[in-house]
Write a protein that holds these residues in place. Sequence first.
Motif, PDB file in Angstrom:
ATOM      1  N   THR A   5      -4.547  -8.426  15.947  1.00 57.70           N
ATOM      2  CA  THR A   5      -3.635  -7.429  15.395  1.00 57.70           C
ATOM      3  C   THR A   5      -3.566  -6.238  16.337  1.00 57.70           C
ATOM      4  O   THR A   5      -4.305  -6.160  17.330  1.00 57.70           O
ATOM      5  CB  THR A   5      -4.096  -6.981  13.994  1.00 57.70           C
ATOM      6  OG1 THR A   5      -3.045  -6.232  13.364  1.00 57.70           O
ATOM      7  CG2 THR A   5      -5.360  -6.122  14.066  1.00 57.70           C
ATOM      8  N   THR A   8      -2.177  -0.626  13.855  1.00 57.84           N
ATOM      9  CA  THR A   8      -2.276  -0.347  12.420  1.00 57.84           C
ATOM     10  C   THR A   8      -1.846   1.079  12.102  1.00 57.84           C
ATOM     11  O   THR A   8      -1.284   1.343  11.039  1.00 57.84           O
ATOM     12  CB  THR A   8      -3.719  -0.584  11.934  1.00 57.84           C
ATOM     13  OG1 THR A   8      -4.645  -0.017  12.873  1.00 57.84           O
ATOM     14  CG2 THR A   8      -4.007  -2.065  11.784  1.00 57.84           C
ATOM     15  N   ARG A  24       8.095   2.236   7.983  1.00 65.33           N
ATOM     16  CA  ARG A  24       7.208   1.525   7.079  1.00 65.33           C
ATOM     17  C   ARG A  24       7.488   2.041   5.674  1.00 65.33           C
ATOM     18  O   ARG A  24       7.375   3.236   5.424  1.00 65.33           O
ATOM     19  CB  ARG A  24       5.746   1.745   7.464  1.00 65.33           C
ATOM     20  CG  ARG A  24       5.403   1.176   8.839  1.00 65.33           C
ATOM     21  CD  ARG A  24       3.952   1.384   9.199  1.00 65.33           C
ATOM     22  NE  ARG A  24       3.635   0.765  10.486  1.00 65.33           N
ATOM     23  CZ  ARG A  24       2.440   0.775  11.048  1.00 65.33           C
ATOM     24  NH1 ARG A  24       1.424   1.388  10.434  1.00 65.33           N
ATOM     25  NH2 ARG A  24       2.241   0.206  12.207  1.00 65.33           N
ATOM     26  N   ASN A  33      -2.311   2.748   4.024  1.00 69.42           N
ATOM     27  CA  ASN A  33      -3.673   2.351   4.398  1.00 69.42           C
ATOM     28  C   ASN A  33      -4.206   1.276   3.468  1.00 69.42           C
ATOM     29  O   ASN A  33      -4.777   0.277   3.913  1.00 69.42           O
ATOM     30  CB  ASN A  33      -4.610   3.564   4.364  1.00 69.42           C
ATOM     31  CG  ASN A  33      -4.338   4.557   5.471  1.00 69.42           C
ATOM     32  OD1 ASN A  33      -3.530   4.331   6.358  1.00 69.42           O
ATOM     33  ND2 ASN A  33      -5.029   5.688   5.411  1.00 69.42           N
ATOM     34  N   ILE A  36      -2.632  -2.208   3.964  1.00 73.93           N
ATOM     35  CA  ILE A  36      -3.168  -2.899   5.136  1.00 73.93           C
ATOM     36  C   ILE A  36      -4.574  -3.426   4.844  1.00 73.93           C
ATOM     37  O   ILE A  36      -4.892  -4.581   5.158  1.00 73.93           O
ATOM     38  CB  ILE A  36      -3.176  -1.975   6.366  1.00 73.93           C
ATOM     39  CG1 ILE A  36      -1.746  -1.561   6.746  1.00 73.93           C
ATOM     40  CG2 ILE A  36      -3.859  -2.661   7.552  1.00 73.93           C
ATOM     41  CD1 ILE A  36      -1.673  -0.478   7.807  1.00 73.93           C
ATOM     42  N   TRP A  40      -5.350  -7.363   4.825  1.00 74.57           N
ATOM     43  CA  TRP A  40      -6.347  -7.776   5.841  1.00 74.57           C
ATOM     44  C   TRP A  40      -7.473  -8.552   5.170  1.00 74.57           C
ATOM     45  O   TRP A  40      -7.839  -9.648   5.605  1.00 74.57           O
ATOM     46  CB  TRP A  40      -6.869  -6.510   6.517  1.00 74.57           C
ATOM     47  CG  TRP A  40      -7.938  -6.648   7.552  1.00 74.57           C
ATOM     48  CD1 TRP A  40      -9.162  -7.235   7.415  1.00 74.57           C
ATOM     49  CD2 TRP A  40      -7.890  -6.163   8.905  1.00 74.57           C
ATOM     50  NE1 TRP A  40      -9.882  -7.140   8.585  1.00 74.57           N
ATOM     51  CE2 TRP A  40      -9.128  -6.492   9.514  1.00 74.57           C
ATOM     52  CE3 TRP A  40      -6.944  -5.463   9.653  1.00 74.57           C
ATOM     53  CZ2 TRP A  40      -9.428  -6.144  10.829  1.00 74.57           C
ATOM     54  CZ3 TRP A  40      -7.239  -5.122  10.961  1.00 74.57           C
ATOM     55  CH2 TRP A  40      -8.460  -5.464  11.539  1.00 74.57           C
ATOM     56  N   ILE A 164       1.414  -4.987  13.901  1.00 78.19           N
ATOM     57  CA  ILE A 164       1.787  -5.294  12.521  1.00 78.19           C
ATOM     58  C   ILE A 164       3.265  -5.036  12.231  1.00 78.19           C
ATOM     59  O   ILE A 164       3.761  -5.441  11.177  1.00 78.19           O
ATOM     60  CB  ILE A 164       0.887  -4.562  11.491  1.00 78.19           C
ATOM     61  CG1 ILE A 164       1.060  -3.046  11.560  1.00 78.19           C
ATOM     62  CG2 ILE A 164      -0.570  -4.939  11.690  1.00 78.19           C
ATOM     63  CD1 ILE A 164       0.248  -2.333  10.486  1.00 78.19           C
ATOM     64  N   GLY A 179       0.374  -6.028   7.611  1.00 78.25           N
ATOM     65  CA  GLY A 179      -0.980  -5.642   7.978  1.00 78.25           C
ATOM     66  C   GLY A 179      -1.954  -6.787   8.112  1.00 78.25           C
ATOM     67  O   GLY A 179      -3.104  -6.575   8.502  1.00 78.25           O
TER      68      GLY A 179
END
Length: 202
Positions: A5, A8, A24, A33, A36, A40, A164, A179
Amino acid sequence: MQYFTADTHFFDKYLLGIDNFAPRPFKTVDEMNQTIIDNWNQRVKPDDTVYHLGDIAVYFTHPAVLSNQAVFSVLKQLNGHLILIKGNHDSRSLFKYLANHNFDVDGKPKFQFHDVGALIKFNHCQYYMTHYPMLLGIVKQIINLHGHIHHNSIPIKENINVGIDTPEVQYLDHKISFGTPFSEQEIEQMVRGKAIDFDKRQ
């Protein structure tokens, strides 16, 4: 398992909304946050390895230790061993802070660090992992995985944007949640898809 990745940009309020450089669709950095982190961790297990190719976060304070603490608090929540390649938004102060607060997960350090890049091999291919795209030109069995350019794609088939925001998810045969780090299989699918796309244009 190995995953990949980049970009971020945790805490980066300038990427929120629909009218910015790399839009985004989140109202707050906390929402971004957490999205993601959740996506993840749905994929990555604690003993997996994730290569993060730069621009971990964009959050700078005075004193810098406050932003470093905030970024560390996010990274601690991410599953896997993180191999961090320095991006243009990643300060040496942050890397030093992470190194000083490193900890073991299953007998291996949570964080490893590379200033420029790293090289790995899988399935008869070499992958150079850098933050900035490398203009390799015509090469065989060498692929550059990179970030930095967000929603753009380098017009060279050997360059694969793993950030991402990458548009190269178009080469996958399935959707991936925002993410989520890319698997080796997804990287290979992106490489094949981009090569086929380029061959069609010849």
